[in-house]
Design a protein around this motif. Structure first.
Motif, PDB file in Angstrom:
ATOM      1  N   THR A  63       0.818  -1.206   0.000  1.00  7.60           N
ATOM      2  CA  THR A  63       0.000   0.000   0.000  1.00  7.60           C
ATOM      3  C   THR A  63       0.859   1.266   0.000  1.00  7.60           C
ATOM      4  OG1 THR A  63      -1.760   1.191   1.140  1.00  7.60           O
ATOM      5  CG2 THR A  63      -0.150   0.052   2.523  1.00  7.60           C
ATOM      6  N   GLU A  64       0.319   2.311  -0.584  1.00  6.41           N
ATOM      7  CA  GLU A  64       0.964   3.626  -0.520  1.00  6.41           C
ATOM      8  C   GLU A  64       0.157   4.576   0.367  1.00  6.41           C
ATOM      9  OE1 GLU A  64       1.990   5.197  -4.340  1.00  6.41           O
ATOM     10  OE2 GLU A  64       2.980   3.352  -4.989  1.00  6.41           O
ATOM     11  N   GLN A  65      -0.861   4.034   1.033  1.00  3.44           N
ATOM     12  CA  GLN A  65      -1.662   4.825   1.978  1.00  3.44           C
ATOM     13  C   GLN A  65      -1.020   4.736   3.359  1.00  3.44           C
ATOM     14  OE1 GLN A  65      -5.449   2.650   0.853  1.00  3.44           O
ATOM     15  NE2 GLN A  65      -6.225   4.747   0.771  1.00  3.44           N
ATOM     16  N   TRP A  66       0.157   5.319   3.481  1.00  3.24           N
ATOM     17  CA  TRP A  66       0.973   5.151   4.682  1.00  3.24           C
ATOM     18  C   TRP A  66       0.264   5.592   5.954  1.00  3.24           C
ATOM     19  CZ3 TRP A  66       4.993   8.206   1.492  1.00  3.24           C
ATOM     20  CH2 TRP A  66       5.534   7.382   0.504  1.00  3.24           C
ATOM     21  N   ASP A  67      -0.474   6.692   5.882  1.00  5.32           N
ATOM     22  CA  ASP A  67      -1.113   7.236   7.079  1.00  5.32           C
ATOM     23  C   ASP A  67      -2.260   6.358   7.577  1.00  5.32           C
ATOM     24  OD1 ASP A  67       0.607   9.345   7.074  1.00  5.32           O
ATOM     25  OD2 ASP A  67      -0.730  10.694   5.978  1.00  5.32           O
ATOM     26  N   LYS A  68      -2.703   5.385   6.749  1.00  5.44           N
ATOM     27  CA  LYS A  68      -3.814   4.515   7.132  1.00  5.44           C
ATOM     28  C   LYS A  68      -3.339   3.139   7.595  1.00  5.44           C
ATOM     29  CE  LYS A  68      -7.166   6.783   4.101  1.00  5.44           C
ATOM     30  NZ  LYS A  68      -8.149   6.594   2.998  1.00  5.44           N
ATOM     31  N   VAL A  69      -2.037   2.923   7.616  1.00  6.24           N
ATOM     32  CA  VAL A  69      -1.508   1.629   8.046  1.00  6.24           C
ATOM     33  C   VAL A  69      -1.735   1.471   9.548  1.00  6.24           C
ATOM     34  CG1 VAL A  69       0.568   0.221   8.322  1.00  6.24           C
ATOM     35  CG2 VAL A  69       0.201   1.503   6.203  1.00  6.24           C
ATOM     36  N   ARG A  70      -2.377   0.370   9.935  1.00  7.01           N
ATOM     37  CA  ARG A  70      -2.670   0.104  11.335  1.00  7.01           C
ATOM     38  C   ARG A  70      -2.403  -1.368  11.663  1.00  7.01           C
ATOM     39  NH1 ARG A  70      -2.750   4.746  10.996  1.00  7.01           N
ATOM     40  NH2 ARG A  70      -4.266   6.276  11.714  1.00  7.01           N
ATOM     41  N   PHE A  71      -1.991  -1.626  12.901  1.00  3.22           N
ATOM     42  CA  PHE A  71      -1.861  -2.985  13.401  1.00  3.22           C
ATOM     43  C   PHE A  71      -3.159  -3.331  14.104  1.00  3.22           C
ATOM     44  CE2 PHE A  71      -0.758  -6.183  16.565  1.00  3.22           C
ATOM     45  CZ  PHE A  71       0.039  -7.060  15.846  1.00  3.22           C
ATOM     46  N   ASP A  72      -3.877  -4.336  13.589  1.00  2.00           N
ATOM     47  CA  ASP A  72      -5.200  -4.688  14.097  1.00  2.00           C
ATOM     48  C   ASP A  72      -5.058  -5.639  15.292  1.00  2.00           C
ATOM     49  OD1 ASP A  72      -7.771  -5.836  14.507  1.00  2.00           O
ATOM     50  OD2 ASP A  72      -8.327  -5.395  12.428  1.00  2.00           O
ATOM     51  N   VAL A  73      -5.334  -5.142  16.499  1.00  2.00           N
ATOM     52  CA  VAL A  73      -5.143  -5.964  17.704  1.00  2.00           C
ATOM     53  C   VAL A  73      -6.177  -7.074  17.810  1.00  2.00           C
ATOM     54  CG1 VAL A  73      -3.944  -4.187  19.027  1.00  2.00           C
ATOM     55  CG2 VAL A  73      -6.444  -4.311  19.106  1.00  2.00           C
ATOM     56  N   ASP A  74      -7.353  -6.896  17.220  1.00  4.50           N
ATOM     57  CA  ASP A  74      -8.355  -7.965  17.240  1.00  4.50           C
ATOM     58  C   ASP A  74      -7.895  -9.151  16.395  1.00  4.50           C
ATOM     59  OD1 ASP A  74     -10.088  -6.530  18.893  1.00  4.50           O
ATOM     60  OD2 ASP A  74     -11.060  -5.547  17.189  1.00  4.50           O
ATOM     61  N   ILE A  75      -7.316  -8.863  15.237  1.00  4.01           N
ATOM     62  CA  ILE A  75      -6.764  -9.930  14.394  1.00  4.01           C
ATOM     63  C   ILE A  75      -5.582 -10.579  15.109  1.00  4.01           C
ATOM     64  CG2 ILE A  75      -5.552 -10.422  12.232  1.00  4.01           C
ATOM     65  CD1 ILE A  75      -8.568  -9.983  11.930  1.00  4.01           C
ATOM     66  N   CYS A  76      -4.776  -9.768  15.783  1.00  3.37           N
ATOM     67  CA  CYS A  76      -3.648 -10.291  16.567  1.00  3.37           C
ATOM     68  C   CYS A  76      -4.150 -11.313  17.585  1.00  3.37           C
ATOM     69  CB  CYS A  76      -2.924  -9.147  17.267  1.00  3.37           C
ATOM     70  SG  CYS A  76      -1.634  -9.652  18.426  1.00  3.37           S
ATOM     71  N   GLN A  77      -5.219 -10.994  18.264  1.00  2.00           N
ATOM     72  CA  GLN A  77      -5.770 -11.892  19.267  1.00  2.00           C
ATOM     73  C   GLN A  77      -6.226 -13.208  18.628  1.00  2.00           C
ATOM     74  OE1 GLN A  77      -9.202 -10.359  21.395  1.00  2.00           O
ATOM     75  NE2 GLN A  77      -8.758 -11.657  23.141  1.00  2.00           N
ATOM     76  N   SER A  78      -6.873 -13.119  17.469  1.00  2.00           N
ATOM     77  CA  SER A  78      -7.361 -14.327  16.794  1.00  2.00           C
ATOM     78  C   SER A  78      -6.208 -15.200  16.306  1.00  2.00           C
ATOM     79  CB  SER A  78      -8.262 -13.944  15.615  1.00  2.00           C
ATOM     80  OG  SER A  78      -9.439 -13.280  16.058  1.00  2.00           O
ATOM     81  N   VAL A  79      -5.182 -14.574  15.742  1.00  2.00           N
ATOM     82  CA  VAL A  79      -4.020 -15.343  15.275  1.00  2.00           C
ATOM     83  C   VAL A  79      -3.377 -16.068  16.451  1.00  2.00           C
ATOM     84  CG1 VAL A  79      -1.698 -15.180  14.287  1.00  2.00           C
ATOM     85  CG2 VAL A  79      -3.564 -13.876  13.267  1.00  2.00           C
ATOM     86  N   LEU A  80      -3.182 -15.362  17.564  1.00  2.00           N
ATOM     87  CA  LEU A  80      -2.550 -15.977  18.727  1.00  2.00           C
ATOM     88  C   LEU A  80      -3.421 -17.086  19.326  1.00  2.00           C
ATOM     89  CD1 LEU A  80      -0.907 -12.923  20.527  1.00  2.00           C
ATOM     90  CD2 LEU A  80       0.243 -14.805  19.347  1.00  2.00           C
ATOM     91  N   GLN A  81      -4.737 -16.930  19.289  1.00  2.00           N
ATOM     92  CA  GLN A  81      -5.624 -17.993  19.761  1.00  2.00           C
ATOM     93  C   GLN A  81      -5.394 -19.269  18.949  1.00  2.00           C
ATOM     94  OE1 GLN A  81      -9.479 -16.170  19.354  1.00  2.00           O
ATOM     95  NE2 GLN A  81      -9.521 -15.428  21.472  1.00  2.00           N
ATOM     96  N   GLY A  82      -5.336 -19.120  17.619  1.00  2.00           N
ATOM     97  CA  GLY A  82      -5.101 -20.275  16.767  1.00  2.00           C
ATOM     98  C   GLY A  82      -3.731 -20.871  16.986  1.00  2.00           C
ATOM     99  N   TYR A  83      -2.742 -20.019  17.121  1.00  2.00           N
ATOM    100  CA  TYR A  83      -1.368 -20.491  17.314  1.00  2.00           C
ATOM    101  C   TYR A  83      -1.234 -21.273  18.612  1.00  2.00           C
ATOM    102  CZ  TYR A  83       3.683 -20.448  18.015  1.00  2.00           C
ATOM    103  OH  TYR A  83       4.982 -20.834  18.253  1.00  2.00           O
TER     104      TYR A  83
END
Length: 380
Positions: free
Chosen positions: A281-301
């Motif tokens: 992406t070139e929308q640099w100001d809109k780049v975000r780390f999604d903590v809800d997705i982080c939680q789901s990935v870690l649950q699966g892991y």
């Protein structure tokens, strides 16, 4: 095309080659999907290994052999245990097979000296560049956890280090310093570029975090973290998802399997999964780390990886998430300053733009440290 067909035929396909096309979005190797007129194995993957990156490609294939043999034996043992318990698993797990040439070799050198290999194609599965939803995120985490679980008892001394220095952040930092100094002193191409707002941002970003880049290596040196077999590049588009069930069924691109810290894998998986806009992406100001997705990935892991993690592993999990985003940005920025010699690019500033995406993602991770640490703590 004729040359590609000739190379594909070296790997004894079960049928006539009817089509070859570029496949995937890899930044290193050249990958092609070969289609056959066979009724059995209709497709396989043909790859030209980038020997400027993997300077000992035979060791890459050696590792693949060691890895696949270990995992197949482990899966057989698990299958036998399930049968005894009369509790068969409700999902599949696929391991790519190395295809041999007519003279039983796992690779082929063409007339130009290029190194080619062929591997089986995983049917009824697909990969994605971004996370679709929380279920997809859990399956991506499950796939990495399953991968680590299957190789957690593989002795690291059986694996060659195919990329010395790979995922050693302090070494990337040293390479960056050397490249930056060279660019500032010699490269006229970069004199104007070094004054741009984007480059100044990157230079300051790296400077502000240089002293912290040693966090995982210091922890290993102090005995808090240990080396285990790792994938090395478990980003989201290397996770195969079953098209019928939505289950994570494999992790592909095994060139970087080697001894290392599982934290590099965890961080890379989360870095690529939790950025909804993706790496390009070139929308640099809109780049975000999604903590809800982080939680789901870690649950699966953690549903399959919890048994071999230590208290110290959890303590450094946040640092891994933050560090790998920073590390990849550092690598992209260094390659930009060096003249784009490592990663494939489509335009001169491509690696610079990629670096900014990762640095913005790092900033987002840093701004949500409390929330991310709370998620890790709750799951421990």
């Amino acid at each position: 095309m004729n040359n590609l067909i000739e190379i594909a035929d070296r790997f004894k396909p079960q049928g006539k080659v009817i089509n070859i096309q570029e496949f995937g979005h890899g930044n290193i190797n050249s990958t092609f999907l070969v289609t056959l007129d066979s009724l059995d194995e209709k497709q396989f993957i043909l790859q030209r290994i980038n020997t400027q990156v993997f300077r000992q490609p035979k060791l890459v294939m050696q590792n693949m052999g060691v890895f696949t043999l270990h995992v197949r034996d482990k899966l057989k043992a698990l299958s036998s245990a399930y049968r005894l318990q009369r509790n068969p698993p409700n999902r599949r797990w696929e391991v790519p097979r190395v295809l041999l040439t007519q003279n039983a070799q796992n690779h082929f050198f063409d007339a130009d000296g290029s190194f080619w290999r062929a591997i089986s194609f995983i049917k009824a599965a697909e990969s994605f560049d971004t996370i679709k939803d929380s279920n997809h995120a859990r399956e991506v985490g499950y796939a990495l956890g399953m991968f680590h679980n299957l190789i957690s008892d593989l002795p690291t001394e059986k694996l060659a280090d195919t990329l010395p220095g790979f995922h050693i952040t302090p070494r990337y930092l040293q390479q960056y310093v050397e490249t930056r100094n060279f660019a500032q002193n010699v490269e006229t191409r970069l004199i104007t570029s070094l004054q741009s707002a984007e480059v100044k941002y990157c230079l300051q970003f790296v400077s502000d975090r240089s002293s912290w880049a040693h966090v995982l290596e210091n922890a290993q040196a102090q005995g808090q973290l240990i080396k285990r077999p790792i994938h090395g590049d478990p980003k989201i588009n290397n996770v195969m998802i079953d098209t019928a069930t939505g289950h994570g069924i494999s992790i592909i691109d095994l060139d970087t399997v080697k001894p290392g810290l599982v934290h590099y894998d965890i961080g890379d998986c989360l870095r690529s999964s939790c950025n909804a806009l993706g790496e390009e992406t070139e929308q640099w100001d809109k780049v975000r780390f999604d903590v809800d997705i982080c939680q789901s990935v870690l649950q699966g892991y953690l549903s399959v990886a919890r048994d071999f993690l230590t208290v110290s592993d959890y303590e450094y999990m946040y640092d891994a998430i933050r560090l790998i985003a920073f590390e990849l940005g550092l690598r992209f920025f260094t390659d930009y300053l060096a003249g784009n010699v490592y990663f494939k690019t489509k335009y001169p500033e491509h690696n610079l733009n990629r670096a900014i995406v990762q640095f913005k993602l790092t900033e987002s991770i840093e701004s949500q440290e409390t929330a991310i640490r709370a998620i890790i703590q709750e799951m421990q």
